[in-house]
Design an enzyme around this catalytic site. Structure first.
Site, PDB file in Angstrom:
ATOM      1  CG  ASP A 297       7.216   4.084   2.244  1.00 17.15           C
ATOM      2  OD1 ASP A 297       7.254   2.892   2.576  1.00 17.15           O
ATOM      3  OD2 ASP A 297       6.690   4.966   2.941  1.00 17.15           O
TER       4      ASP A 297
ATOM      5  CG  ASP B 269      -0.288  -0.014   2.546  1.00 13.45           C
ATOM      6  OD1 ASP B 269       0.778  -0.646   2.658  1.00 13.45           O
ATOM      7  OD2 ASP B 269      -0.824   0.601   3.481  1.00 13.45           O
TER       8      ASP B 269
ATOM      9  CD  GLU C 225       4.113   0.814   7.152  1.00 11.00           C
ATOM     10  OE1 GLU C 225       4.836   1.075   8.117  1.00 11.00           O
ATOM     11  OE2 GLU C 225       3.824   1.658   6.284  1.00 11.00           O
ATOM     12  CD  GLU C 226       2.936   4.183   4.082  1.00  3.78           C
ATOM     13  OE1 GLU C 226       2.873   4.844   5.131  1.00  3.78           O
ATOM     14  OE2 GLU C 226       3.977   4.082   3.413  1.00  3.78           O
TER      15      GLU C 226
ATOM     16  CG  HIS D 292       5.169   9.243   3.043  1.00  6.01           C
ATOM     17  ND1 HIS D 292       4.488   9.139   4.229  1.00  6.01           N
ATOM     18  CD2 HIS D 292       5.523   7.973   2.720  1.00  6.01           C
ATOM     19  CE1 HIS D 292       4.443   7.879   4.618  1.00  6.01           C
ATOM     20  NE2 HIS D 292       5.082   7.144   3.722  1.00  6.01           N
TER      21      HIS D 292
ATOM     22  CD  GLU E 171       8.558   0.573   5.618  1.00  2.43           C
ATOM     23  OE1 GLU E 171       8.729   1.579   4.900  1.00  2.43           O
ATOM     24  OE2 GLU E 171       7.444   0.081   5.860  1.00  2.43           O
TER      25      GLU E 171
HETATM   26 ZN   LIG Z   1       6.783   2.115   4.182  1.00  6.54          ZN
END
Ligand SMILES: [Zn+2]
Length: 379
Positions: free
Chosen positions: A103, A74, A136-137, A350, A165
């Site tokens: 990520d 995700d 996870e996010e 992000h 990660e």
């Molecule tokens: Zn991550």
């Protein structure tokens, strides 16, 4: 699709817009690739937190040790400011662009490519597994935790785990994580008695007591840090009264803060300290504490040594063994086996125009291949 080239699989994954809780086909793309390499894939759905989340546990081999790679498909929402297509997976000037490139779809693709290269040489002495979540996010309640429960119910164990990660701040080989700080959120509501500000003796103003509590909580550092952790921190995140009147003493005053803590504390010890501090100031105060993760440390040992040696062999850098940054799903896996984290460069994660260097993907694939050789390679 050539599975030994990480860029091809990373592109296929990026083309699935899997913004939590959507899967958008990402898990099927990955399972199909792993199936071709001989993995047995188990799809584990969970929906306790709301929408159904897709998770995948894939294993090749039945023997111990069972070396695991963990990660998530995700991604966070796109946001604004992109000059490239976030779900196209374009390679421009030696960089792979797209939401999740760093990520951490890129990291997953590197591990799969490393497995493909490993299997081209022979079979593992033991097993290789992947634990991949789609949560996870997001709230992280229907993801890694649920897969670990599922594994425990089947009495299936993990021997060691790498979480892919993006741990490197600026360049590949800079940093791996051997632990993480814990996180605690607290909200305080101090109750008083509302009244006219001209007659304060007839009211009980909660604001001075709230300020006194916050002063006591912040006057001393929580600790000085230790060999593996930076000092714990307490950050005030809000102070609210919301009183628009100029002549009214309010009935309530609220505040919130977040503590990031090292292994000199636990969530419980900090909660005790907060409640004791509040009690010393006295009065009617409601304290709500939420512990979103305990701190943990995987003591430097064969797993971290093996990974560090692989990093140095491929990149020439000696990685820092760090415990900085936010939480990750390693906080759940640490209850099952030694876990360390190492992946791509996270500088753009992000953000808009998220990207990774193709050269870094090739190097990370070689690092993971070294680790596979060390962990499950034929002796
Ligand atoms: Zn991550």
């Amino acid at each position: 699709m050539s599975l030994s080239d990480p860029v091809v699989l990373a592109q296929a994954l990026i083309r699935c817009p899997s913004i939590t809780p959507e899967d958008a086909g990402a898990m099927d793309v990955l399972a199909e690739a792993l199936g071709r390499l001989g993995f047995t894939c188990h799809h584990i759905a969970s929906a306790t937190g709301g929408p159904s989340i897709r998770n995948l546990y894939a294993r090749l081999g039945r023997e111990e040790p069972n070396f695991c790679f963990a990660g998530h498909t995700d991604v966070v929402p796109v946001g604004k400011g992109w000059t490239t297509e976030p779900f196209a997976g374009d390679v421009i000037d030696g960089k792979l662009f797209g939401r999740g490139a760093a990520d951490m779809k890129g990291g997953i693709a590197c591990f799969v490519a490393a497995v493909a290269r490993f299997l081209a040489k022979g079979s593992p002495k033991g097993s290789i597994s992947l634990l991949i979540t789609g949560d996870e996010e997001g709230p992280a309640v229907d993801g890694t935790v649920k897969v670990l429960d599922w594994l425990a119910a089947r009495a299936e164990t993990l021997s060691a785990c790498i979480v892919g990660e993006p741990t490197n701040p600026r360049f590949l080989g800079e940093m791996m994580k051997i632990g993480r700080r814990g996180s605690l959120n607290c909200r305080l509501t101090v109750f008083g008695t509302q009244g006219h500000s001209a007659y304060p003796h007839l009211a009980d103003n909660p604001i001075p007591r709230l300020l006194e509590i916050l002063r006591r909580l912040t006057e001393q550092p929580l600790d000085e840090g230790n060999a593996h952790f930076q000092a714990s921190t307490l950050a005030l995140t809000t102070v609210d009264v919301g009183n628009l009147a100029t002549n009214v003493i309010p009935a309530e005053a609220r505040a919130g803060f977040n503590i990031r803590f090292n292994d000199l504390h636990s969530g419980a010890s900090l909660e005790r300290w907060v409640r004791d501090t509040v009690a010393l100031v006295g009065g009617d105060v409601e304290v709500t504490v939420e512990i979103s993760g305990e701190s943990f440390l995987t003591q430097p040992g064969s797993l971290s040594d093996g990974l560090a040696q692989a990093v140095t062999a491929v990149t020439g850098h000696i990685p820092e063994l760090s415990t900085t940054g936010g939480t990750s799903d390693a906080r759940f896996i640490k209850n099952y086996c030694p876990v360390v984290e190492f992946g791509l460069v996270g500088q753009s994660m992000h953000k808009s125009d998220e990207h990774v260097r193709v050269a870094d993907m090739e190097a990370l694939t070689e690092i993971y291949l070294h680790v596979l050789d060390a962990m499950v390679g034929p002796s």
